[in-house]
Write a protein that holds these residues in place. Structure first.
Motif, PDB file in Angstrom:
ATOM      1  N   MET A 108      91.177  24.080  38.889  1.00  0.00           N
ATOM      2  CA  MET A 108      91.221  23.815  40.328  1.00  0.00           C
ATOM      3  C   MET A 108      90.037  24.472  41.042  1.00  0.00           C
ATOM      4  O   MET A 108      89.398  23.864  41.905  1.00  0.00           O
ATOM      5  CB  MET A 108      92.531  24.334  40.933  1.00  0.00           C
ATOM      6  N   ARG A 109      89.748  25.710  40.674  1.00  0.00           N
ATOM      7  CA  ARG A 109      88.615  26.410  41.291  1.00  0.00           C
ATOM      8  C   ARG A 109      87.302  25.740  40.924  1.00  0.00           C
ATOM      9  O   ARG A 109      86.385  25.649  41.745  1.00  0.00           O
ATOM     10  CB  ARG A 109      88.618  27.886  40.870  1.00  0.00           C
ATOM     11  N   ALA A 110      87.196  25.245  39.689  1.00  0.00           N
ATOM     12  CA  ALA A 110      85.972  24.560  39.257  1.00  0.00           C
ATOM     13  C   ALA A 110      85.724  23.300  40.090  1.00  0.00           C
ATOM     14  O   ALA A 110      84.574  22.980  40.438  1.00  0.00           O
ATOM     15  CB  ALA A 110      86.058  24.204  37.781  1.00  0.00           C
ATOM     16  N   MET A 111      86.783  22.589  40.423  1.00  0.00           N
ATOM     17  CA  MET A 111      86.633  21.383  41.231  1.00  0.00           C
ATOM     18  C   MET A 111      86.151  21.723  42.641  1.00  0.00           C
ATOM     19  O   MET A 111      85.349  20.995  43.237  1.00  0.00           O
ATOM     20  CB  MET A 111      87.952  20.612  41.262  1.00  0.00           C
ATOM     21  N   GLN A 112      86.616  22.857  43.169  1.00  0.00           N
ATOM     22  CA  GLN A 112      86.128  23.311  44.470  1.00  0.00           C
ATOM     23  C   GLN A 112      84.654  23.700  44.398  1.00  0.00           C
ATOM     24  O   GLN A 112      83.867  23.392  45.299  1.00  0.00           O
ATOM     25  CB  GLN A 112      86.959  24.506  44.952  1.00  0.00           C
ATOM     26  N   ILE A 113      84.292  24.377  43.293  1.00  0.00           N
ATOM     27  CA  ILE A 113      82.897  24.793  43.123  1.00  0.00           C
ATOM     28  C   ILE A 113      81.987  23.574  42.971  1.00  0.00           C
ATOM     29  O   ILE A 113      80.851  23.564  43.467  1.00  0.00           O
ATOM     30  CB  ILE A 113      82.756  25.744  41.916  1.00  0.00           C
TER      31      ILE A 113
ATOM     32  N   GLY B   6      78.406  11.910  34.571  1.00  0.00           N
ATOM     33  CA  GLY B   6      78.300  12.982  33.608  1.00  0.00           C
ATOM     34  C   GLY B   6      78.972  12.567  32.305  1.00  0.00           C
ATOM     35  O   GLY B   6      79.661  11.541  32.240  1.00  0.00           O
ATOM     36  N   VAL B   7      78.751  13.356  31.274  1.00  0.00           N
ATOM     37  CA  VAL B   7      79.361  13.068  29.964  1.00  0.00           C
ATOM     38  C   VAL B   7      79.972  14.352  29.404  1.00  0.00           C
ATOM     39  O   VAL B   7      79.706  15.445  29.892  1.00  0.00           O
ATOM     40  CB  VAL B   7      78.329  12.510  28.960  1.00  0.00           C
TER      41      VAL B   7
ATOM     42  N   PRO C 192      82.367  17.808  33.986  1.00  0.00           N
ATOM     43  CA  PRO C 192      81.423  17.136  33.083  1.00  0.00           C
ATOM     44  C   PRO C 192      80.087  17.864  32.968  1.00  0.00           C
ATOM     45  O   PRO C 192      79.748  18.715  33.796  1.00  0.00           O
ATOM     46  CB  PRO C 192      81.224  15.776  33.767  1.00  0.00           C
ATOM     47  N   PHE C 193      79.328  17.500  31.951  1.00  0.00           N
ATOM     48  CA  PHE C 193      77.940  17.923  31.820  1.00  0.00           C
ATOM     49  C   PHE C 193      77.057  16.850  32.462  1.00  0.00           C
ATOM     50  O   PHE C 193      77.291  15.656  32.265  1.00  0.00           O
ATOM     51  CB  PHE C 193      77.546  18.088  30.353  1.00  0.00           C
ATOM     52  N   MET C 194      76.055  17.290  33.203  1.00  0.00           N
ATOM     53  CA  MET C 194      75.175  16.363  33.925  1.00  0.00           C
ATOM     54  C   MET C 194      73.758  16.445  33.356  1.00  0.00           C
ATOM     55  O   MET C 194      73.357  17.450  32.766  1.00  0.00           O
ATOM     56  CB  MET C 194      75.126  16.707  35.414  1.00  0.00           C
TER      57      MET C 194
ATOM     58  N   PRO D 239      76.491  21.892  32.956  1.00  0.00           N
ATOM     59  CA  PRO D 239      77.702  21.443  33.652  1.00  0.00           C
ATOM     60  C   PRO D 239      77.443  21.170  35.134  1.00  0.00           C
ATOM     61  O   PRO D 239      76.424  21.592  35.694  1.00  0.00           O
ATOM     62  CB  PRO D 239      78.669  22.616  33.467  1.00  0.00           C
ATOM     63  N   ARG D 240      78.382  20.514  35.761  1.00  0.00           N
ATOM     64  CA  ARG D 240      78.249  20.217  37.186  1.00  0.00           C
ATOM     65  C   ARG D 240      78.444  21.475  38.028  1.00  0.00           C
ATOM     66  O   ARG D 240      78.245  21.457  39.253  1.00  0.00           O
ATOM     67  CB  ARG D 240      79.247  19.137  37.604  1.00  0.00           C
TER      68      ARG D 240
END
Length: 338
Positions: free
Chosen positions: A266-271, A227-228, A147-149, A207-208
């Motif tokens: 998947m990598r983005a979620m880890q980041i 976030g949206v 999401p964007f924060m 972004p987050r």
């Protein structure tokens, strides 16, 4: 005997040079740019994609990722791609295409992951739009769900608190921020730190993932939740250049792209987890809006932005809204996220 050996060796060298020259001449090189500098965390999947394609192409094709906005400013990259000055935008926010492609903001509004959009028909429609508007072949996007924060130096607990707030923006956020009564300010990513530090803006949207690459966690107090929207930078190739690439190499690019849609997410979620820890250690506070306020914030983001998309792109806007909705998924499909 020695004379024959020297002659043979000379002929061999000449043939080798010609063969090498021909081999090099046959290598298709794609000059690629990203809208962010290479070291930004948001670019995490790009190098993996480049290396995979180059390796599988076995010397017949090479993606040359030459840089980002330091080569061509982010907002100018799309026009350079359309004209063929560059071959590929390997990671480009859809918002940067808006001057040419009025449908652009629909991507961030999607309720689906990229692989779900391939099933719903949205991907096929985007392919048509890119060819028509940008003279480009749309390949996909590396990251879904992120999401964007809203990051702020003023405490926000209600929608009223947004009124008059100066917020760094990009085209995707503008209708949403205006509907909240905030004041959007179009500032390039490279100038965000200075704008926040000098209080030119009270807050910014990002972004987050990736904001710590700019050092913004050092000068920002709050993260507003929820976030949206959804992270939407895509990857595309100049259509004329794409048509010169043999079919088997096109297939390699598309296959790797589809793999990277999962890997990148998947990598983005880890980041995201890593960056949340960095922000908290820096002293940033996470403000969780009440369920009622959060629901209204999300509703405004979706409704106001779709309204603007459809008004600006009446041909494709309604179709994109339909095909980007969870209801567009084939019956029995597993919902990847809610």
């Amino acid at each position: 005997m020695k004379k024959y050996f020297v002659t043979f060796f000379a002929v061999f060298c000449i043939l080798f040079c010609f063969t090498s020259s021909d081999s090099c001449a046959q290598t298709i090189v794609l000059k690629a740019l990203s809208h962010l500098p290479k070291d930004n965390l948001v670019n995490d999947p790009v190098q993996i994609f480049v290396e995979k394609v180059n390796k599988l192409s076995k010397g017949r094709l090479r993606i040359d990722w030459v840089g980002g906005p330091e080569v061509i400013p982010s907002y100018d990259q799309v026009l350079a791609l359309k004209k063929g000055s560059i071959d590929m935008l390997i990671y480009c926010a859809f918002s940067f295409t808006k001057t040419i492609m009025p449908e652009a903001d629909a991507k961030g509004l999607s309720e689906l992951t990229e692989w779900e959009e391939r099933k719903s028909g949205a991907f096929k429609l985007w392919t048509e739009i890119f060819e028509k508007r940008l003279n480009a072949k749309y390949l996909g996007r590396f990251q879904s769900v992120v999401p964007f924060m809203i990051y702020s130096n003023r405490k926000i607990n209600s929608l009223e608190d947004f009124k008059g707030l100066k917020i760094r923006s990009m085209p995707l956020y503008v209708p949403f921020l205006k509907a909240l009564g905030a004041v959007p300010s179009m500032i390039p990513p490279s100038d965000m730190y200075t704008a926040v530090e000098r209080k030119v803006v009270d807050a910014f949207m990002w972004p987050r993932i990736g904001m710590i690459s700019w050092g913004l966690h050092e000068i920002t107090k709050y993260v507003i939740e929820p976030g949206v929207f959804q992270l939407e930078p895509g990857t595309f190739i100049n259509l004329d250049k794409w048509k010169t690439i043999p079919k088997d190499l096109q297939d390699i690019i598309m296959d790797v792209m589809q793999d990277m849609e999962f890997i990148g997410t998947m990598r983005a979620m880890q980041i995201m987890t890593y960056e949340d820890n960095v922000r908290k250690k820096a002293g940033m506070e996470y403000i969780h809006l009440s369920p009622q306020v959060a629901a209204e914030l999300t509703r405004i983001a979706q409704e106001e932005t779709w309204k603007a998309v459809i008004a600006g792109a009446p041909e494709y806007g309604p179709k994109l809204r339909k095909l980007s909705s969870k209801s567009a998924m084939p019956k029995g499909s597993f919902p990847w996220y809610k």
